[in-house]
Design a protein around this motif. Structure first.
Motif, short mmCIF file in Angstrom:
data_model
loop_
_atom_site.label_atom_id
_atom_site.label_comp_id
_atom_site.label_asym_id
_atom_site.label_seq_id
_atom_site.Cartn_x
_atom_site.Cartn_y
_atom_site.Cartn_z
N LEU A 131 -4.16 1.43 5.26
CA LEU A 131 -5.45 0.76 5.47
C LEU A 131 -5.77 -0.19 4.33
CD1 LEU A 131 -7.79 3.64 6.71
CD2 LEU A 131 -7.02 1.64 8.00
N ILE A 132 -5.48 0.27 3.12
CA ILE A 132 -5.81 -0.54 1.95
C ILE A 132 -4.93 -1.78 1.91
CG2 ILE A 132 -5.94 -0.54 -0.56
CD1 ILE A 132 -6.39 2.51 -0.44
N GLN A 139 -2.07 5.63 5.09
CA GLN A 139 -2.18 5.00 6.41
C GLN A 139 -2.04 3.49 6.38
OE1 GLN A 139 -5.38 6.61 8.91
NE2 GLN A 139 -5.84 7.96 7.20
N HIS A 163 -3.59 -3.24 4.47
CA HIS A 163 -4.08 -4.09 5.54
C HIS A 163 -5.30 -4.90 5.09
CE1 HIS A 163 -4.82 -5.31 9.66
NE2 HIS A 163 -6.08 -4.90 9.55
#
Lengths: 303, 746
Positions: free
Chosen positions: B344-345, B342, B347
Motif C-alpha cells: 500500500l505504501i 501489502q 502504491h
C-alpha cells in the motif's frame, strides 16, 4: 484566512472549531489540465485554542476516523512553517506526509495580524481533495467521486463539479483579469477598510459619538463592523494575488503592496483585540458552528 | 555523524578536595554510590536539520554541568537522538558532590583572647565556622598569629543539583527557529511532551515546560503506542529498542541494509549515495525500513537532473542507477515503519511521484513554447536587486565584463572562445522566467543549460558550439559550495566569475557588504567560487583588475546613482578577496596558516600565483635554512621597526664604501647577486628554484648578525646598515614574507 480563524485566534478565550473552507490561490491554477493542482481547493480547517497536550495523537486518531489505518501506512511529520505575509500571520509546524503525500498542514500559530498570540492556537488544515483522492485511489483530483445518486447509483465526479471553474478562472486570473481595474478595486477596498479603521479609533475614544463626528449613524463600540473591515482586507489580499498571477507586480513593488495589506490586517487585529476586551465574560458564542459559505481563504500563496 | 563527545570533564582538581571522615558508605538514600544518569527530553517532531547539532549541544551542556558540579561520569557519556527525543546517558556519576573541607582564617589571636578568655571576636568566628571555640586552631602568617578553623561543606546530592540546574541548560539549547506553546517566555523547538530524568531506578524531580520528569517514555508512534517504563537508566536503550525506537547509528545501518536489500531485487542496480539525504531520513525515522518503487519509463525522457531533484528534494527518495550509471525508472523511499507487506505504501508513493513528474513534464513542455532567446527581454521584468535593476541590466553588465575577461586571458595565451561566452552570458539568466525554475529554484542554471541543449539558439550554429554554450550556462552557478566542483570549461569559468564579480561589485558599491556573521547575499560564498574557479582553471586575472572592471560595468547606469558615497570600494573589496584567498589556501588546499600569511603578505592579487608560491614555500618551510631565515627576518623587522620608532635614519641606498666588517661586505655583495637570480626565477614562476636561491643568503645573514652591530653610535654607519637590512627584506620578500613563518621553539 477566514475571519473564523484570523479573528478568533486573537483573543484569550478558549475556542475549538472545525469548518470547510475553499482556499483560493490564483497563481496555482493550471487550467484544469494538471491532475493535482487547483487554483481553488477545499480545506477542513480545525482551530484548537489552546492546543491540547495530546493534539498529535488526536490528529492521528482523526485519520483513523477517515478510514486510514496507520499501521498499514507511513506517516511522518516534516518541518514546514506556515506564513502569510499579507496578514502578518505565521506559525511553526509540519506538513504531515502520508505515504509521501502531504495531507495536512499542522501549525502552531505564533502571530496573527502582527499580534503575539496568547494562548496560541493550533491550526490543522486537511487537504480534502488529496485525502479523497488517496482514499478513493484515483490519480486525478477530477476523478474523485463527489456524490452518487441514491436511486440510480450514478456518479458525480469532482471534475463535473469543478473543472469549468478551474479552466475559466485560470484564463481569467492569468490572462483576462483587467490589471488596471484590479488596481482600482484594490485601492477602493483599501480606502474603505482604512476609513472603517479610522472610524473605529474614533468610537474607541468616545463610545457614544454623534452622526456628525462619524458621518454614519451612531454606533457603540461593540456593534462596530470590524468584520466588514476584515472582509475588505481579504478582498485586497485576493486582488493582490490576482495581480501577482497576472505578472503585474514586480518584485520591487511586491514588498510594498504586501506591506499595505499587512497594515490593514494589523490594524484590524489590534482593533478586534480592543473590541473583545470589553466583552462580558458570560458571552458564550464559542461553540457556535461556523460553516460560513463564503469564508474563502484568500491568503496569498506563500513563496 | 556527530562524533561521541569525549568525557573531558573528569575534574583535574579532584584530588584537592578532601573527603571527610563522615563520608557516607556505598549506599545513601537507597542509590548506589555511582548511579547512571539518564536524561530524555521527549518532544513533538524536531526538524530533521536541527537534531544533530542540538544533540551535541545538549551533550556538551550536560558534560560541562557534571564537571562544574564535581559529578563526573565514570566512562564516556553517550546519547540517543530521534525525531521525538534527545537523550543523554552519563554512566557512573557520583550520587553526591564530595564533601569539602576548607581552612578559613579568622581574627588575629591578639584580639581573640583577653586574659586567656575568648573574646566576642573568637566566639563569632567559631559560630561562623560551625565549631566550638576549643576546636579553633592557630596559624602563623607574616602579619602575625591568627585564628583558623576547618570548615566542612557537605556536598549536595546529584539529584538535587540536576533537578535544579538542568532546566536552565535545556532552555538554553540553541534552535535556528523556536516557538512557544505554553508561556510566551518558554521557548523550545517544538512542544515538550515528556521528560525522563533518572539516577539508576530513581526519578530526579526535574521540571521543564510544565512537565515533571518520570520514568515513563514513549515508543514508536504507530508500532508501539503503549506506555514504556524504564526500570533502570542503564536499560534505556534496550527499553527503547523493545518499543521500536533505534538510536541514530542503528537507524543508519538499518536504512543502508534496507536500501541494499531493496536494490538487489534489480540485477546490476545500485542506489545513489547521497550523504545529506541519508542524514535527513535518519533524522525523520525511529524505526526505518525501505521500499522499492517504480515509475513509468516515459518519464526518463525528462532530464535526469529534473527527475533526481524531484525525487531527492521533494520526496526524499533515493535514485537508482544501472551499472553504467544511467538512471533506472525506480526509486527508494525510506519509511518510518517496519514494512509494507501489502504494497500500500509503495502504491501511494508511486502515485505521488507520478503526479510530481507529471507536473515537471507539464512545466517542461510549457517552457518549450518560448525558447530562451525569446526570454531575454522578459528579464526586464525580473528584479535582480532593487537598486541594481533588472536581470536584463545585469545580463548586459555581465556580458561586458565577460568580454574584458576573455580578452585579458586570451592575450595571456589561454584558449577561450569569446563568442561562446558572450552568447551564454546573454542567455544565462533567462531560465529564471521558466516555469520549471519557478517550481524547482535549485535547478537555476541547470535548466537553462538543458533548454539550450535542445533549442535552436541561432541560425546555422554548429551543434558543437551549441553544446558548449549549453554547458557554459549549465555550469555558471558553480561552484555552489566549498565542496562543489568548478565549471568544466574555461568559458564556464569566465561566465561564473563575471556573474559573481558583477554581483559582489554592485553590492559593495551599495554598501551592502557582509558584516560579521551576516552575509544575506552569500557574497563570501560567491567570492570563494571566483577564487576557486580562477585557481583551478589557472586564469591569469588579477583581483584588482576584476574589482575595477566589475565596477566599471555600472558606469553611467541608474544603479550608480544609488551607490554609497565615501566608501572605499577598492580597499574594502581588496581586503574581502584577500580573506577569500586565505580561506581557499588554508581550508581548501590545506596550507598552514603561517605559510598562507607569508605568501599573501608578499602579494594577494594573483590567485594562481599565490597558490604556486604557497606550494613552494610549504615545501621548504621546515628546512633549517628557512627556519633560520625566518628568525633573521623577524629580527630585521624588529630592528627596522625600532629604528622607525626612535627616529633613526635609514639611508635611501646602501653605500658599500661605508662597510667596515667583512661580514657586512659579504652580505652587501651577495644581496644584489642573489636578488637578481631570485627575481629571474620569480618572473619565470619557478618558485622552488627561487627559494633555493634565497636560502643561499643564509650564511651571509647569519654571519652578519654574528659579527655586526647594527645600532651603533655612528649615524652614517647605522643608517647604512639599516639600509642594507631594508634592501635584504625588500628583495627577498617577493615570494613570501618569511618573517610570518612560525618557527619551532623560537
Amino acid at each position: 484566512m477566514a475571519p473564523e480563524t484570523f479573528l478568533r485566534v486573537l483573543d484569550p478565550k478558549p475556542y475549538k472549531v472545525a469548518y470547510v473552507q475553499p482556499s483560493r490561490r490564483p497563481a496555482d491554477g493550471r487550467y484544469g489540465e494538471n491532475p493535482n493542482r487547483l487554483y481553488k481547493h477545499m480545506q477542513l480547517q480545525v482551530i484548537l485554542k489552546p492546543p491540547p497536550e495530546n493534539i498529535q495523537e488526536l490528529y492521528l486518531e482523526s485519520l483513523g476516523a477517515l478510514g486510514i489505518d496507520l499501521r498499514q501506512h507511513d506517516i511522518k511529520f516534516e518541518e514546514d512553517n506556515w506564513e502569510s505575509p499579507t496578514l502578518g500571520a505565521w506559525g511553526i509546524g509540519w506538513q504531515v506526509m502520508l505515504d509521501g503525500l502531504e495531507i495536512t498542514q499542522f501549525t502552531y500559530f505564533q502571530q496573527c495580524g502582527g499580534v503575539d498570540l496568547f494562548p496560541i492556537s493550533a491550526e490543522l488544515t486537511y487537504g480534502l481533495e488529496r485525502i479523497a483522492a488517496f482514499l478513493q485511489d484515483v490519480d486525478s483530483i477530477y476523478e474523485i467521486v463527489w456524490a452518487r445518486d441514491p436511486k440510480t447509483g450514478d456518479m458525480v465526479k469532482y471534475g463535473d463539479v469543478r473543472l469549468a471553474d478551474e479552466r475559466q478562472m485560470s484564463v481569467y486570473n492569468f490572462e483576462m483579469a483587467d490589471v488596471e481595474k484590479a488596481w482600482k478595486h484594490f485601492e477602493l477596498c483599501e480606502g474603505e477598510c482604512k476609513a472603517l479603521l479610522d472610524g473605529y479609533s474614533i468610537v474607541r475614544e468616545k463610545p457614544q459619538v454623534s452622526q456628525r463626528d462619524l458621518g454614519h449613524p451612531i454606533y457603540d463600540k461593540k456593534r462596530f463592523p470590524l468584520l466588514g473591515a476584515y472582509e475588505l482586507c481579504l478582498k485586497c489580499s485576493h486582488l493582490f494575488n490576482i495581480l501577482d498571477a497576472r505578472g503585474a507586480i514586480s518584485v520591487t513593488e511586491r514588498v510594498g503592496v504586501i506591506a499595505r495589506v499587512r497594515a490593514l490586517a494589523v490594524g484590524i487585529a489590534k482593533a478586534w483585540v480592543d473590541q473583545q476586551k470589553d466583552e462580558p465574560q458570560a458571552d458564550k458564542e464559542e461553540s457556535e458552528p461556523a460553516a460560513e459559505q463564503n469564508a474563502a481563504d484568500m491568503a496569498p500563496a506563500t513563496p | 555523524m556527530p562524533q561521541p563527545v569525549r568525557a573531558e570533564h573528569v575534574s583535574p582538581g579532584r584530588q584537592s578536595w578532601v573527603r571527610c571522615e563522615n563520608d557516607p558508605g556505598p549506599e545513601r538514600d537507597g542509590i548506589k554510590q555511582m548511579p547512571d544518569f539518564l536524561l530524555e527530553i521527549g518532544t513533538e517532531e524536531i526538524p530533521a536539520r536541527m537534531i544533530a547539532s542540538a544533540q551535541q549541544e545538549l551533550q556538551r551542556r550536560v558534560a560541562d554541568l557534571l564537571s562544574r558540579e564535581r559529578l563526573p561520569a565514570a566512562t564516556e557519556i553517550s546519547h540517543v537522538d530521534t525525531p521525538r527525543r534527545l537523550a543523554i546517558l552519563a554512566p557512573g556519576i557520583p550520587d553526591a558532590q564530595p564533601d569539602v573541607s576548607e581552612q578559613i582564617t579568622g581574627p588575629a589571636v591578639s584580639v581573640s583572647f583577653k586574659d586567656r578568655q575568648p573574646t566576642n571576636a573568637a566566639h563569632a568566628f567559631a559560630k561562623k565556622a560551625g565549631v566550638e571555640v576549643a576546636q579553633l586552631e592557630r596559624v602563623t602568617t607574616p602579619k602575625g598569629e591568627y585564628l583558623s578553623a576547618k570548615v566542612t561543606k557537605r556536598g549536595r546530592s546529584a539529584a538535587e543539583i540536576l533537578a535544579e540546574l538542568l532546566p536552565k541548560e535545556i532552555a538554553s539549547i540553541y534552535w535556528p527557529k523556536n516557538m512557544y506553546w505554553r508561556k510566551p517566555n518558554e521557548r523550545f523547538v517544538r512542544p515538550v511532551r515528556w521528560l525522563v530524568a533518572m539516577l539508576d531506578d530513581q526519578v530526579i524531580p526535574l521540571e521543564f515546560g510544565g512537565i515533571r520528569a518520570s520514568n515513563g517514555t514513549r515508543g514508536h508512534r504507530v508500532l508501539f503506542p503503549g506506555a514504556v517504563v524504564i526500570s533502570r537508566s542503564s536499560e534505556y536503550s534496550e527499553n527503547l529498542r523493545n518499543a521500536k525506537v533505534l538510536c541514530r547509528a542503528e537507524r543508519e545501518q538499518q536504512i543502508r541494509k534496507a536500501l541494499d536489500a531493496a536494490t538487489r531485487t534489480i540485477p546490476g542496480a545500485r542506489w545513489r549515495e547521497d550523504p545529506s539525504l541519508l542524514d535527513t531520513v535518519v533524522n525523520l525515522t525511529e524505526w526505518p525500513s525501505a521500499i522499492l518503487g517504480s515509475f513509468d519509463r516515459e518519464f526518463l525522457e525528462l532530464p535526469e537532473e529534473v527527475l533526481v531533484t524531484v525525487m531527492r528534494d521533494h520526496q526524499k527518495y533515493f535514485a537508482i542507477e544501472d551499472v553504467k550509471g544511467k538512471l533506472l525508472p525506480n526509486f527508494l523511499a525510506v519509511l518510518n515503519t517496519d514494512g509494507d507487506p501489502q504494497g500500500l505504501i509503495r502504491h501511494g508513493n508511486e502515485r505521488v511521484l507520478r503526479a510530481r513528474f507529471n507536473d515537471a513534464r507539464f512545466f517542461w513542455q510549457t517552457d518549450q513554447k518560448h525558447p530562451l532567446r525569446d526570454r531575454v527581454s522578459w528579464l526586464k521584468n525580473v528584479t535582480f536587486q532593487k537598486d541594481l535593476g533588472s536581470y536584463y541590466e545585469k545580463t548586459l553588465r555581465v556580458q561586458r565584463l565577460c568580454s574584458w575577461l576573455t580578452e585579458t586571458i586570451k592575450q595571456k595565451g589561454i584558449a577561450v572562445r569569446p563568442g561562446v561566452v558572450h552568447k551564454a552570458a546573454c542567455l544565462a539568466k533567462t531560465d529564471l522566467t521558466t516555469e520549471l525554475v519557478k517550481e524547482f529554484t535549485e535547478l537555476q542554471g541547470i535548466v537553462g543549460g538543458l533548454y539550450a541543449r535542445v533549442q535552436n539558439l541561432d541560425r546555422g550554429m554548429p551543434d558543437a558550439t551549441r553544446q558548449l554554450i549549453a554547458q557554459t550556462i549549465y555550469d555558471h552557478y558553480k561552484p555552489v559550495s566549498a565542496e562543489d566542483s568548478v565549471p568544466r570549461s574555461v568559458e564556464g569559468a569566465v561566465l561564473s566569475i563575471a556573474d559573481k564579480a558583477e554581483t559582489i561589485a554592485g553590492m559593495f558599491a551599495l554598501g551592502l557588504q557582509p558584516t560579521g556573521s551576516k552575509d544575506p547575499f552569500a557574497l563570501r560564498r560567491q567570492a570563494n567560487g571566483i577564487v576557486k574557479a580562477m585557481a583551478e582553471h589557472k586564469l591569469p586575472i588579477l583581483i584588482s583588475d576584476l574589482i575595477k572592471l566589475a565596477r566599471e560595468t555600472y558606469a553611467g547606469s541608474v544603479a550608480e546613482k544609488k551607490f554609497a558615497q565615501g566608501t572605499n570600494y577598492a580597499n574594502a573589496l581588496g581586503a574581502f578577496f584577500r580573506e577569500r584567498i586565505e580561506f581557499y589556501l588554508r581550508d581548501q588546499l590545506g596550507y598552514a596558516y603561517d605559510v598562507v600569511n607569508a605568501v599573501l603578505m608578499a602579494d594577494a592579487d594573483d590567485v594562481v600565483d599565490a597558490v604556486a608560491r604557497a606550494a613552494a614555500v610549504s615545501e621548504v618551510r621546515s628546512s633549517a635554512d628557512f627556519a633560520s631565515i625566518s628568525v633573521a627576518f623577524k629580527r630585521i623587522k624588529n630592528i627596522l621597526h625600532q629604528a622607525r620608532e626612535t627616529g633613526k635614519e635609514v639611508s635611501s641606498a646602501v653605500d658599500s664604501s661605508l662597510f667596515q666588517e667583512e661580514a657586512e661586505r659579504k652580505l652587501g655583495a651577495e644581496i644584489p647577486e642573489i636578488a637578481q637570480a631570485v627575481a629571474q626565477f620569480r618572473q619565470a614562476r619557478e618558485y622552488s628554484r627561487a627559494l633555493t636561491e634565497i636560502s643561499r643568503i643564509r650564511p651571509a645573514v647569519d654571519a652578519f648578525f654574528d659579527k655586526v652591530m647594527v645600532m651603533v653610535e655612528d649615524e652614517r654607519l647605522r643608517a647604512n646598515r639599516l639600509a642594507l637590512l631594508q634592501t635584504l627584506l625588500k628583495e627577498f620578500s617577493t615570494i613570501a614574507d618569511f618573517s610570518e613563518i612560525v618557527t619551532q621553539g623560537k
